[in-house]
Write an enzyme that holds these catalytic residues in place. Structure first.
Site, PDB file in Angstrom:
ATOM      1  N   ARG A 191       0.829  -1.216   0.000  1.00 35.57           N
ATOM      2  CA  ARG A 191       0.000   0.000   0.000  1.00 35.57           C
ATOM      3  C   ARG A 191       0.860   1.260   0.000  1.00 35.57           C
ATOM      4  NH1 ARG A 191      -2.695  -3.122  -1.733  1.00 35.57           N
ATOM      5  NH2 ARG A 191      -4.724  -3.857  -1.077  1.00 35.57           N
ATOM      6  N   SER A 245      14.932  15.313  -0.912  1.00 37.28           N
ATOM      7  CA  SER A 245      15.961  14.374  -0.480  1.00 37.28           C
ATOM      8  C   SER A 245      15.362  13.212   0.307  1.00 37.28           C
ATOM      9  CB  SER A 245      16.981  15.091   0.405  1.00 37.28           C
ATOM     10  OG  SER A 245      17.959  14.183   0.868  1.00 37.28           O
ATOM     11  N   GLU A 263       1.856   1.656  -3.429  1.00 37.98           N
ATOM     12  CA  GLU A 263       0.665   2.046  -4.181  1.00 37.98           C
ATOM     13  C   GLU A 263       0.371   3.544  -4.021  1.00 37.98           C
ATOM     14  OE1 GLU A 263      -3.471  -0.218  -4.868  1.00 37.98           O
ATOM     15  OE2 GLU A 263      -3.117   0.391  -2.783  1.00 37.98           O
TER      16      GLU A 263
END
Length: 159
Positions: A103, A129, A106
């Protein structure tokens, strides 16, 4: 704290982790310590502390000394395990098999270009960064009793 709420490690499921991970997680489990309590003892945040355990962040000399003390691990042994450089990114297969880690990928897959567009509008062309970086995880409970994860990323902006 209940042992049910402690992150532990089954090294057989994580073949790419360094030897230090097994040593650190065993001591953590034996002492029944959360990342929150270890982080407080060493002066780091929870995620940075967990990243050391997973071999994804470099431990300073001070981190090593404090971890040895709080986890009751021989300092010289721990120093020998943690004095090298992390081999980042190697610990997770792609695509990730763990649902929570999947997830997180995702989220970047679905919102990555939106993040990029908004950041470019706010800061100009550049990058955030992942080295000069910190992250936190907080738990928030709404008025209906639903728990929400609040994940904050803070990275230095480079133009």
């Amino acid at each position: 704290m209940s042992n049910l709420n402690l992150a532990t490690l089954d090294i057989s499921e994580h073949a790419n982790l360094p030897t230090s991970s097994e040593v650190l997680f065993k001591a953590k489990a034996d002492k029944k310590l959360s990342f929150e309590s270890i982080a407080a003892a060493i002066g780091r945040n929870e995620v940075a502390t967990a990243a050391i355990f997973y071999g994804q962040a470099k431990a300073s000399e001070e981190d090593i000394a404090k971890l040895a003390q709080v986890l009751e691990i021989d300092h010289a042994h721990l120093e020998s395990l943690l004095s090298g450089f992390p081999d980042r990114g190697k610990s997770v297969s792609f695509p990730p098999k763990d649902p929570l880690i999947y997830r997180l990928y995702e989220i970047v897959q679905n919102y990555g270009y939106a993040y990029k567009a908004v950041m470019n509008e706010k800061f100009g062309d550049g990058i955030m960064s992942a080295i000069s970086f910190s992250t936190t995880v907080e738990k928030e409970t709404d008025k209906d009793g639903n728990n929400w994860a609040v994940v904050t990323w803070r990275g230095k902006w480079y133009v």
